[in-house]
Design a protein around this motif. Structure first.
Motif, PDB file in Angstrom:
ATOM      1  N   VAL A 225      64.450 -22.301 -18.266  1.00 44.44           N
ATOM      2  CA  VAL A 225      63.748 -22.406 -19.627  1.00 44.44           C
ATOM      3  C   VAL A 225      63.074 -23.247 -19.989  1.00 44.44           C
ATOM      4  O   VAL A 225      61.793 -23.043 -20.316  1.00 44.44           O
ATOM      5  N   ASP A 226      63.509 -24.610 -19.893  1.00 44.81           N
ATOM      6  CA  ASP A 226      62.879 -25.610 -20.357  1.00 44.81           C
ATOM      7  C   ASP A 226      62.358 -26.547 -19.141  1.00 44.81           C
ATOM      8  O   ASP A 226      62.348 -27.961 -19.348  1.00 44.81           O
ATOM      9  N   HIS A 227      62.520 -26.179 -17.979  1.00 44.92           N
ATOM     10  CA  HIS A 227      62.071 -26.818 -16.737  1.00 44.92           C
ATOM     11  C   HIS A 227      60.859 -26.273 -16.324  1.00 44.92           C
ATOM     12  O   HIS A 227      60.622 -25.292 -15.571  1.00 44.92           O
ATOM     13  N   PHE A 228      59.605 -27.193 -16.711  1.00 44.26           N
ATOM     14  CA  PHE A 228      58.342 -26.383 -16.718  1.00 44.26           C
ATOM     15  C   PHE A 228      57.703 -26.849 -15.466  1.00 44.26           C
ATOM     16  O   PHE A 228      57.964 -27.978 -14.873  1.00 44.26           O
ATOM     17  N   LEU A 229      56.955 -25.964 -14.714  1.00 48.79           N
ATOM     18  CA  LEU A 229      56.513 -26.294 -13.130  1.00 48.79           C
ATOM     19  C   LEU A 229      55.271 -25.664 -13.005  1.00 48.79           C
ATOM     20  O   LEU A 229      54.727 -24.615 -13.759  1.00 48.79           O
ATOM     21  N   TYR A 230      54.321 -26.240 -12.324  1.00 47.28           N
ATOM     22  CA  TYR A 230      53.099 -25.505 -11.831  1.00 47.28           C
ATOM     23  C   TYR A 230      53.078 -25.728 -10.330  1.00 47.28           C
ATOM     24  O   TYR A 230      53.133 -26.928  -9.919  1.00 47.28           O
TER      25      TYR A 230
ATOM     26  N   TRP B 233      52.972 -34.170 -19.804  1.00 45.28           N
ATOM     27  CA  TRP B 233      54.254 -33.296 -19.169  1.00 45.28           C
ATOM     28  C   TRP B 233      54.529 -33.766 -17.952  1.00 45.28           C
ATOM     29  O   TRP B 233      53.538 -33.556 -17.058  1.00 45.28           O
ATOM     30  N   LEU B 234      55.777 -33.850 -17.602  1.00 50.15           N
ATOM     31  CA  LEU B 234      56.009 -33.899 -16.030  1.00 50.15           C
ATOM     32  C   LEU B 234      56.304 -32.496 -15.520  1.00 50.15           C
ATOM     33  O   LEU B 234      56.670 -31.553 -15.862  1.00 50.15           O
TER      34      LEU B 234
ATOM     35  N   ILE C 195      48.086 -28.465  -5.258  1.00 46.17           N
ATOM     36  CA  ILE C 195      47.240 -28.310  -6.141  1.00 46.17           C
ATOM     37  C   ILE C 195      47.693 -28.902  -7.518  1.00 46.17           C
ATOM     38  O   ILE C 195      47.356 -28.843  -8.510  1.00 46.17           O
ATOM     39  N   ASP C 196      49.019 -29.457  -7.505  1.00 46.29           N
ATOM     40  CA  ASP C 196      49.808 -30.199  -8.541  1.00 46.29           C
ATOM     41  C   ASP C 196      50.387 -31.257  -7.948  1.00 46.29           C
ATOM     42  O   ASP C 196      50.582 -31.513  -6.614  1.00 46.29           O
ATOM     43  N   VAL C 197      51.261 -32.062  -8.652  1.00 46.50           N
ATOM     44  CA  VAL C 197      51.878 -33.210  -8.309  1.00 46.50           C
ATOM     45  C   VAL C 197      53.428 -33.043  -8.009  1.00 46.50           C
ATOM     46  O   VAL C 197      53.834 -31.998  -8.276  1.00 46.50           O
TER      47      VAL C 197
ATOM     48  N   PRO D 224      53.518 -36.896 -13.839  1.00 45.61           N
ATOM     49  CA  PRO D 224      52.704 -36.102 -14.658  1.00 45.61           C
ATOM     50  C   PRO D 224      51.955 -35.233 -14.261  1.00 45.61           C
ATOM     51  O   PRO D 224      51.082 -35.346 -13.274  1.00 45.61           O
ATOM     52  N   SER D 225      52.060 -34.111 -14.746  1.00 48.40           N
ATOM     53  CA  SER D 225      50.974 -32.866 -14.242  1.00 48.40           C
ATOM     54  C   SER D 225      50.050 -32.646 -15.266  1.00 48.40           C
ATOM     55  O   SER D 225      50.366 -32.229 -16.176  1.00 48.40           O
TER      56      SER D 225
END
Length: 321
Positions: free
Chosen positions: A233-238, A280-281, A294-296, A301-302
């Motif tokens: 829920v609070d583990h953001f990813l891209y 935001w990481l 396409i991201d880190v 930091p993303s």
């Protein structure tokens, strides 16, 4: 970084990200961000994905999985779900905001209708979708983008609404309880359908039902116990692929133009994840073969997450009340 440094950092990125910074964080003139967005098919990430399209309209020779993967999963050079096939690639290009014109010029919708079939059941035509809610959500949204006839898929979501108000990809295995992952993906597609066509009374009611399902849970907690929905829920990813998070849910409601006090805890989760330098990481990376990164990596930091979080917080803070 100071706030101005964060914006400069975000602007020093691919056109697929930069144009959104210009439009959504800087309120740049329309001609400026439209000019940046127009560069997506011609340079950077967008051009690189377009170059990898197969002559038959697909990517990696398959609809949801690369050709041959299900027959020989060990053929993939990385563990996990490959993210290179047609549905994932089209979804990525569409979510970057690329104009569909280059793909329409290639007759992509017709080529996929002729050449692409779902690995779940080879008799199912591409634009007809299959049994998975998340796959059908991406297909509905991508079909609308490319001008395919996908109206039956919009009706499919009405017909597969669960008794508790949302959707679950496991319905086919007998589940009658909704999943926040499946529900959010369905909602994103139904919103796009409504924006493109106006929707129907039934599809609009289905979207309202799914949104209430998430809001009853404050976007964050189980209705039965009050515990967090899950560690994601609070583990953001891209890129998020099909994964639910408080940030991704808030972004849906931002796009829908709907604010509700029950979103407050999710907003705080986003605020609390901001680092002292304003970024935001990347908090999770899904394993699997990709065309290119396409991201880190994890823990860095993303730019994508920073854009999304700043945009959501700006929307929340600027609304009256």
């Amino acid at each position: 970084m100071a706030p101005t440094d964060v914006i400069s950092w975000l602007l020093d990125t691919d056109p697929a990200l930069r144009w959104q910074v210009e439009r959504d964080l800087l309120d740049a003139p329309t001609e400026r961000w439209e000019a940046t967005r127009a560069r997506i098919p011609h340079e950077g990430f967008g051009a690189a994905l377009l170059e990898r399209q197969d002559p038959d309209g697909q990517w990696a020779g398959g609809a949801f999985f690369p050709a041959g993967f299900l027959e020989d999963p060990e053929s993939s050079t990385l563990p996990g779900q490959p993210w290179t096939a047609t549905t994932w690639t089209l979804t990525t290009l569409r979510e970057w905001g690329m104009d569909a014109a280059p793909l329409i010029e290639r007759d992509t919708a017709a080529l996929l209708a002729k050449n692409s079939h779902w690995e779940h059941d080879r008799s199912l035509p591409y634009w007809g979708g299959e049994v998975d809610c998340c796959i059908n959500a991406m297909t509905l949204a991508n079909g609308l983008w490319l001008g395919a006839d996908v109206e039956d898929l919009a009706t499919w979501f009405v017909e597969h609404l669960q008794p508790d108000g949302g959707w679950n990809c496991e319905w086919v295995n007998g589940s009658v309880r909704s999943s926040v992952h499946s529900t959010l993906n369905a909602l994103r597609a139904l919103l796009i359908h409504e924006q493109a066509t106006g929707g129907t009374e039934a599809t609009r009611a289905a979207r309202a039902s799914g949104e209430e399902y998430l809001l009853e849970r404050h976007l964050t907690r189980r209705l039965s116990t009050g515990e967090l929905l899950g560690p994601w829920v609070d583990h953001f990813l891209y890129p998020p692929r099909h994964i639910y998070s408080a940030l991704r849910a808030l972004d849906h409601f931002r796009l829908a133009g709907r604010r509700d006090p029950r979103m407050a805890e999710a907003v705080e989760m986003v605020r609390e994840a901001q680092q002292s330098d304003g970024t935001w990481l990347q908090q999770k990376v899904l394993p699997g073969q990709v065309w290119f990164e396409i991201d880190v990596p994890l823990g860095e930091p993303s730019p994508w997450l920073t854009l999304q979080a700043l945009r959501v917080l700006r929307w929340w803070n600027e609304l009256p009340g």
